[in-house]
Design a protein around this motif. Sequence first.
Motif, PDB file in Angstrom:
ATOM      1  N   ILE A 307     -34.321   8.802 -47.762  1.00  0.00           N
ATOM      2  CA  ILE A 307     -35.319   9.602 -47.041  1.00  0.00           C
ATOM      3  C   ILE A 307     -34.681  10.888 -46.501  1.00  0.00           C
ATOM      4  O   ILE A 307     -35.285  11.968 -46.559  1.00  0.00           O
ATOM      5  N   ALA A 308     -33.463  10.774 -46.002  1.00  0.00           N
ATOM      6  CA  ALA A 308     -32.753  11.963 -45.524  1.00  0.00           C
ATOM      7  C   ALA A 308     -32.543  12.960 -46.657  1.00  0.00           C
ATOM      8  O   ALA A 308     -32.679  14.180 -46.466  1.00  0.00           O
ATOM      9  N   ALA A 309     -32.220  12.455 -47.842  1.00  0.00           N
ATOM     10  CA  ALA A 309     -32.022  13.346 -48.992  1.00  0.00           C
ATOM     11  C   ALA A 309     -33.305  14.105 -49.325  1.00  0.00           C
ATOM     12  O   ALA A 309     -33.264  15.303 -49.650  1.00  0.00           O
ATOM     13  N   GLU A 310     -34.447  13.424 -49.241  1.00  0.00           N
ATOM     14  CA  GLU A 310     -35.731  14.086 -49.488  1.00  0.00           C
ATOM     15  C   GLU A 310     -35.979  15.177 -48.455  1.00  0.00           C
ATOM     16  O   GLU A 310     -36.439  16.281 -48.787  1.00  0.00           O
ATOM     17  N   ALA A 311     -35.691  14.892 -47.196  1.00  0.00           N
ATOM     18  CA  ALA A 311     -35.907  15.876 -46.142  1.00  0.00           C
ATOM     19  C   ALA A 311     -35.022  17.101 -46.342  1.00  0.00           C
ATOM     20  O   ALA A 311     -35.485  18.254 -46.244  1.00  0.00           O
ATOM     21  N   ILE A 312     -33.765  16.859 -46.635  1.00  0.00           N
ATOM     22  CA  ILE A 312     -32.817  17.976 -46.800  1.00  0.00           C
ATOM     23  C   ILE A 312     -33.168  18.804 -48.033  1.00  0.00           C
ATOM     24  O   ILE A 312     -33.156  20.041 -48.003  1.00  0.00           O
ATOM     25  N   LYS A 313     -33.506  18.121 -49.126  1.00  0.00           N
ATOM     26  CA  LYS A 313     -33.839  18.814 -50.368  1.00  0.00           C
ATOM     27  C   LYS A 313     -35.045  19.740 -50.199  1.00  0.00           C
ATOM     28  O   LYS A 313     -35.099  20.835 -50.785  1.00  0.00           O
ATOM     29  N   ASN A 314     -35.986  19.323 -49.389  1.00  0.00           N
ATOM     30  CA  ASN A 314     -37.223  20.092 -49.217  1.00  0.00           C
ATOM     31  C   ASN A 314     -37.264  20.884 -47.909  1.00  0.00           C
ATOM     32  O   ASN A 314     -38.316  21.398 -47.536  1.00  0.00           O
ATOM     33  N   ASN A 315     -36.113  20.935 -47.208  1.00  0.00           N
ATOM     34  CA  ASN A 315     -36.006  21.707 -45.973  1.00  0.00           C
ATOM     35  C   ASN A 315     -37.051  21.258 -44.953  1.00  0.00           C
ATOM     36  O   ASN A 315     -37.724  22.074 -44.310  1.00  0.00           O
ATOM     37  N   ARG A 316     -37.161  19.914 -44.794  1.00  0.00           N
ATOM     38  CA  ARG A 316     -38.109  19.361 -43.837  1.00  0.00           C
ATOM     39  C   ARG A 316     -37.343  18.714 -42.681  1.00  0.00           C
ATOM     40  O   ARG A 316     -36.179  18.358 -42.812  1.00  0.00           O
ATOM     41  N   ALA A 327     -39.292   9.096 -51.395  1.00  0.00           N
ATOM     42  CA  ALA A 327     -38.103   8.257 -51.232  1.00  0.00           C
ATOM     43  C   ALA A 327     -38.407   6.814 -51.614  1.00  0.00           C
ATOM     44  O   ALA A 327     -37.595   6.152 -52.272  1.00  0.00           O
ATOM     45  N   ARG A 328     -39.577   6.322 -51.236  1.00  0.00           N
ATOM     46  CA  ARG A 328     -39.959   4.949 -51.587  1.00  0.00           C
ATOM     47  C   ARG A 328     -40.039   4.772 -53.099  1.00  0.00           C
ATOM     48  O   ARG A 328     -39.529   3.787 -53.647  1.00  0.00           O
ATOM     49  N   THR A 329     -40.651   5.743 -53.766  1.00  0.00           N
ATOM     50  CA  THR A 329     -40.753   5.673 -55.226  1.00  0.00           C
ATOM     51  C   THR A 329     -39.373   5.607 -55.870  1.00  0.00           C
ATOM     52  O   THR A 329     -39.119   4.808 -56.776  1.00  0.00           O
ATOM     53  N   ALA A 330     -38.469   6.439 -55.379  1.00  0.00           N
ATOM     54  CA  ALA A 330     -37.112   6.461 -55.940  1.00  0.00           C
ATOM     55  C   ALA A 330     -36.388   5.143 -55.673  1.00  0.00           C
ATOM     56  O   ALA A 330     -35.704   4.609 -56.556  1.00  0.00           O
ATOM     57  N   LEU A 331     -36.546   4.612 -54.494  1.00  0.00           N
ATOM     58  CA  LEU A 331     -35.872   3.360 -54.155  1.00  0.00           C
ATOM     59  C   LEU A 331     -36.373   2.203 -55.007  1.00  0.00           C
ATOM     60  O   LEU A 331     -35.585   1.415 -55.546  1.00  0.00           O
ATOM     61  N   LEU A 332     -37.689   2.093 -55.149  1.00  0.00           N
ATOM     62  CA  LEU A 332     -38.254   0.985 -55.908  1.00  0.00           C
ATOM     63  C   LEU A 332     -38.031   1.146 -57.405  1.00  0.00           C
ATOM     64  O   LEU A 332     -38.009   0.162 -58.149  1.00  0.00           O
TER      65      LEU A 332
END
Length: 350
Positions: A307-316, A327-332
Amino acid sequence: MLTAVRSTFTPGLNTLPAAGTADDKIQAYNFRMTMTNSAKWRKPLPTTPPPGYDVADYEVLLRFMAANPTKVSFFDYFKADAFYTANGESKFDVNNRAGPAAPSTDFLGRNWDYPLASYSAREAIWKAHWNWIVGMLYLMQHGTDPRIPAALKTNCLSWGFVSDHYFSPHENDTVGMNPQMYVREALRLDGVAKLLGTELTRGDGGVPSISTNTVSMISYFMDSHAIQYIALEKTAGVWIVASEGGMAVDLGGSDGMFPLPLEVCTPKPGDCTNGFVSFGLSASHVAFGAGRMEFTAMQTGQSLGQIAAEAIKNNRTFQDPANYPAARTALLANAFALTNEPVPILAQTT
C-alpha cells in the motif's frame, strides 16, 4: 510483589479499582530462553545467584511449592516446547507457564514504566527481568528453603542453557542470554480508527464496522498475560495470592479469524501522512492481545509495504483511499511472491 488488594467481604481493604477502570499497567514481559536437559548440549546454569538476588522476592513461588509438593518437574513451572530433536535429545523454547499454574518467568508488575522509559531506564528494566528468571532458576537448583521439593531440585539440575546458542552475547548481556526481551505490549498507535475487543466477537459473515480494507487476518484469541499479583479475599476471612489481568478469550466465528483493517495501522493525517504502523496497532489492550502474533504481523507488514508503494508511486498521502484497491489486487495476484509463498488471506467478512 503484591500491588493491590481485592475484597468484596472487607471493602475497606480494597485497593483494586473497579473492573473497566483505565490504567497504565501492561501485561508482563519475560525472556524466551533456549534450554535443554540433554547432557550433550547442556551448559550448566550459574551456581551463584544473580546481582540483586533476594529469596524474599520468590515468596509466592515458595508458597506455591509448599502447597504443591507433587509438582517436581521442570515442566510444572515452565512452558518448554521442543524445537529441535535428534536421537531422543531436544532443545527447548522455554516460556512462561501461563494459566492457573505456578509462578513462572513473567516478571509481573515490573515492566509498567517500560513504554515511556528512557533508554537507560529500559536497560535497567531489561536486566532486572533477566536476573529475575536466572534467580528463579538458581532457587530451584540450589535454594536451601525447605519448601523446595528435593525431587524438583534434582530434576531442575538436569537443565541448562544450550551450549551452541547465544555464546557471543551483546554488550552488557551474558552467555546464554536471549538477546531480545519479550516486550509483549508497549506503545500503541492512536490512529484513524481503533479496534476494540467487542468488534472481535462478531459471528460468521458479518461485515467489520471499521472497513473492509483488510491488510491481514487476526487468528489468535484475545490474550493477555497477567499484569500483577494481588491479595484476594476469596471467601470471608480466607485470603490467597492471585494473578490479575490475564485472559484468553476466543474470537467470534467458527474459523477463529477476524479481518484486520488498514485504518488501525494508519496514523491520523495531522500526525503523519507518509507512514504506517504494522505492530503497535491502534487497538484497545484486549484487541491488541489478539492482533500481536507473528503471522498476523508478517502479513500486515507485507500488505502495508504494498500500500505504501502505491501511495509513493502516485504521490498520494498514505491516508488516500485510492491506495488500497490496487494494492489488494497486487497482493492477491501474488505479483511479488517469493518462491512457494502462499497467496495472502484477506477476507472482508468475519
